[in-house]
Scaffold this active site. Structure first.
Site, mmCIF file in Angstrom:
data_model
loop_
_atom_site.group_PDB
_atom_site.id
_atom_site.type_symbol
_atom_site.label_atom_id
_atom_site.label_comp_id
_atom_site.label_asym_id
_atom_site.label_seq_id
_atom_site.Cartn_x
_atom_site.Cartn_y
_atom_site.Cartn_z
ATOM 1 N N GLY A 8 0.833 6.068 5.191
ATOM 2 C CA GLY A 8 1.026 6.768 6.469
ATOM 3 C C GLY A 8 -0.180 7.546 6.953
ATOM 4 N N SER A 9 -1.208 7.651 6.127
ATOM 5 C CA SER A 9 -2.389 8.409 6.562
ATOM 6 C C SER A 9 -3.581 8.085 5.664
ATOM 7 C CB SER A 9 -2.113 9.920 6.491
ATOM 8 O OG SER A 9 -1.918 10.298 5.137
ATOM 9 N N LYS A 42 -5.851 12.859 -11.696
ATOM 10 C CA LYS A 42 -6.782 11.788 -11.309
ATOM 11 C C LYS A 42 -7.565 11.253 -12.512
ATOM 12 C CE LYS A 42 -5.778 11.497 -6.924
ATOM 13 N NZ LYS A 42 -5.165 10.269 -6.389
ATOM 14 N N TYR A 81 -4.629 18.591 -9.891
ATOM 15 C CA TYR A 81 -5.066 17.351 -9.237
ATOM 16 C C TYR A 81 -6.090 16.595 -10.099
ATOM 17 C CZ TYR A 81 -6.987 14.525 -5.359
ATOM 18 O OH TYR A 81 -7.420 13.505 -4.537
ATOM 19 N N VAL A 135 0.863 -1.187 0.000
ATOM 20 C CA VAL A 135 0.000 0.000 0.000
ATOM 21 C C VAL A 135 0.893 1.229 0.000
ATOM 22 C CG1 VAL A 135 -1.810 1.270 1.214
ATOM 23 C CG2 VAL A 135 -1.789 -1.243 1.302
ATOM 24 N N THR A 136 0.750 2.096 -1.020
ATOM 25 C CA THR A 136 1.520 3.345 -1.023
ATOM 26 C C THR A 136 0.680 4.439 -0.361
ATOM 27 O OG1 THR A 136 0.734 4.285 -3.118
ATOM 28 C CG2 THR A 136 2.521 2.637 -3.246
ATOM 29 N N GLY A 137 1.351 5.443 0.144
ATOM 30 C CA GLY A 137 0.626 6.492 0.878
ATOM 31 C C GLY A 137 0.007 5.927 2.144
HETATM 32 N N1 CAA Z 1 -17.040 26.080 -4.689
HETATM 33 C C1 CAA Z 1 -17.605 27.306 -4.541
HETATM 34 N N2 CAA Z 1 -16.926 28.388 -4.136
HETATM 35 C C2 CAA Z 1 -15.625 28.232 -3.871
HETATM 36 C C3 CAA Z 1 -14.959 27.004 -4.023
HETATM 37 C C4 CAA Z 1 -15.739 25.903 -4.433
HETATM 38 N N3 CAA Z 1 -15.207 24.677 -4.604
HETATM 39 N N4 CAA Z 1 -13.681 27.182 -3.698
HETATM 40 C C5 CAA Z 1 -13.538 28.468 -3.352
HETATM 41 N N5 CAA Z 1 -14.712 29.108 -3.469
HETATM 42 C C6 CAA Z 1 -15.001 30.489 -3.163
HETATM 43 C C7 CAA Z 1 -14.829 30.738 -1.667
HETATM 44 O O1 CAA Z 1 -15.959 30.297 -0.925
HETATM 45 C C8 CAA Z 1 -14.656 32.233 -1.619
HETATM 46 O O2 CAA Z 1 -15.919 32.861 -1.724
HETATM 47 P P1 CAA Z 1 -16.179 34.259 -0.989
HETATM 48 O O3 CAA Z 1 -15.196 35.230 -1.596
HETATM 49 O O4 CAA Z 1 -17.618 34.549 -1.314
HETATM 50 O O5 CAA Z 1 -15.933 33.988 0.462
HETATM 51 C C9 CAA Z 1 -13.870 32.509 -2.906
HETATM 52 O O6 CAA Z 1 -14.064 31.370 -3.765
HETATM 53 C C10 CAA Z 1 -12.390 32.704 -2.639
HETATM 54 O O7 CAA Z 1 -11.950 31.543 -1.934
HETATM 55 P P2 CAA Z 1 -10.705 31.585 -0.943
HETATM 56 O O8 CAA Z 1 -10.848 32.733 0.012
HETATM 57 O O9 CAA Z 1 -10.558 30.222 -0.361
HETATM 58 O O10 CAA Z 1 -9.553 31.939 -1.972
HETATM 59 P P3 CAA Z 1 -8.034 31.502 -1.903
HETATM 60 O O11 CAA Z 1 -7.373 32.159 -3.067
HETATM 61 O O12 CAA Z 1 -7.470 31.688 -0.545
HETATM 62 O O13 CAA Z 1 -8.038 29.912 -2.155
HETATM 63 C C11 CAA Z 1 -8.615 27.893 -3.264
HETATM 64 C C12 CAA Z 1 -8.573 29.415 -3.343
HETATM 65 C C13 CAA Z 1 -7.205 27.335 -3.195
HETATM 66 C C14 CAA Z 1 -9.292 27.381 -4.527
HETATM 67 C C15 CAA Z 1 -9.342 27.479 -1.976
HETATM 68 O O14 CAA Z 1 -10.629 28.066 -1.952
HETATM 69 C C16 CAA Z 1 -9.495 26.009 -1.839
HETATM 70 O O15 CAA Z 1 -8.606 25.328 -1.332
HETATM 71 N N6 CAA Z 1 -10.635 25.434 -2.259
HETATM 72 C C17 CAA Z 1 -10.932 24.055 -2.086
HETATM 73 C C18 CAA Z 1 -10.290 23.213 -3.147
HETATM 74 C C19 CAA Z 1 -10.790 21.803 -2.966
HETATM 75 O O16 CAA Z 1 -11.982 21.533 -3.017
HETATM 76 N N7 CAA Z 1 -9.877 20.862 -2.752
HETATM 77 C C20 CAA Z 1 -10.248 19.524 -2.504
HETATM 78 C C21 CAA Z 1 -9.204 18.928 -1.601
HETATM 79 S S1 CAA Z 1 -9.702 17.318 -1.058
HETATM 80 C C22 CAA Z 1 -9.253 16.338 -2.271
HETATM 81 O O17 CAA Z 1 -8.655 16.704 -3.233
HETATM 82 C C23 CAA Z 1 -9.640 14.896 -2.110
HETATM 83 C C24 CAA Z 1 -10.548 14.505 -3.181
HETATM 84 O O18 CAA Z 1 -10.143 13.754 -4.045
HETATM 85 C C25 CAA Z 1 -11.953 14.937 -3.172
#
Ligand code: CAA
Length: 255
Positions: free
Chosen positions: A17-18, A169, A165, A13-15
């Site tokens: 650790g969490s 994927k 990402y 299993v890779t990854g």
């Molecule tokens: N849907 C709707 N609105 C979103 C959004 C989304 N997915 N992501 C960001 N926004 C909105 C925020 O709510 C915010 O709105 P307001 O200005 O009205 O408050 C606006 O966009 C600006 O967002 P941030 O203040 O967060 O802006 P930032 O520049 O600091 O960060 C970002 C931008 C990096 C995209 C950050 O919002 C973020 O990390 N979003 C989530 C990304 C995400 O969903 N990642 C999934 C990780 S889990 C994973 O990957 C596992 C998997 O396989 C599912």
């Protein structure tokens, strides 16, 4: 005699650790597999083996699990892992779970080339390298096997902040289907799971407002547990899924 649906099998299993990787070690060991927990963070992989695997395996403990350091994005590290496994177990793992993955989220217009490259290198190329090296070893040893790749539901639908990402994927899905076609004649099955939002350290980085919005789109109206993905991984690893290959399975609560 160890019981379970993957009893007597060696699982890498890779990854490990969490998150989903750690849960996969837990369930695979509960079902009788000997587990190799591999992670870039060796200490975290060791923690998986010491606390999670031992606790979970209980009466099924085989006592032969191990933790190993692995950088999936580095072909030398992957080859070295195979060499160590062959030395220690005298056979390659015939269950391989590619769970190592990273995020470097940002708006597409702001994303750096380095953040694009690192995510593709670990998530896409890393999965390729581990599949290639271990499938080759299984074929050379004439051993049937099961490879389970972890993609993401975001690879199917896209997601704000994740051009790197989601591209990686989606690539994992296509790569799985191609590998399944090539490896069928060697009786090596290759399947891919697309988890939705699951309670892992990766998802903890997502702003709460975004999580709440996502949950409105999930019919089961909750985040998944890593173990709920691990149970599907273990099914795909086992002979219970002996006619399943090239399949993409959503584990998303209906998202
Ligand atoms: N849907 C709707 N609105 C979103 C959004 C989304 N997915 N992501 C960001 N926004 C909105 C925020 O709510 C915010 O709105 P307001 O200005 O009205 O408050 C606006 O966009 C600006 O967002 P941030 O203040 O967060 O802006 P930032 O520049 O600091 O960060 C970002 C931008 C990096 C995209 C950050 O919002 C973020 O990390 N979003 C989530 C990304 C995400 O969903 N990642 C999934 C990780 S889990 C994973 O990957 C596992 C998997 O396989 C599912």
């Amino acid at each position: 005699m160890v019981a379970g649906i993957v009893a007597g099998r060696l699982a890498l299993v890779t990854g490990a650790g969490s998150g989903i990787g750690r849960a996969a070690c837990q369930v695979l060991s509960r079902e009788g597999a000997t587990v190799i927990a591999a992670d870039k963070n060796y200490e975290a992989a060791l923690e998986t083996i010491k606390t999670h695997t031992a606790l979970a395996s209980g009466a099924n403990a085989v006592g032969d699990h191990s933790a190993m350091e692995l950088d999936v994005g580095d072909s030398k590290s992957v080859q070295n892992l195979l060499d160590v496994v062959m030395k220690q177990y005298k056979a390659p793992a015939t269950i391989v779970v590619n769970s190592a993955g990273i995020t470097r989220d940002n708006w597409m217009l702001k994303m750096s080339e380095a953040d694009f490259d690192s995510v593709i290198n670990i998530n896409l190329k890393g999965t390729f390298l581990v599949m290639q090296v271990f499938a080759r070893a299984m074929a050379v040893a004439s051993l049937p096997g099961s490879i389970i790749n972890i993609s993401s539901i975001t690879g199917k639908y896209g997601n704000i902040g994740q051009t790197n990402y989601t591209a990686s994927k989606a690539g994992v899905v296509a790569m799985t289907q191609s590998a399944a076609k090539e490896l069928g004649k060697s009786n090596i099955r290759v399947n891919v799971i697309l988890p939705g939002f699951v309670k892992t350290p990766m998802v903890e980085t997502v702003p709460d407002k975004v999580v709440q919005g996502m949950l409105k789109l999930v019919p089961l109206a909750r985040m998944g547990e890593p173990s709920e993905v691990a149970e599907v991984i273990t099914f795909l690893a086992s002979d219970k899924s002996s006619f399943v290959t090239g399949a993409t399975i959503d584990v998303t609560g209906g998202f």
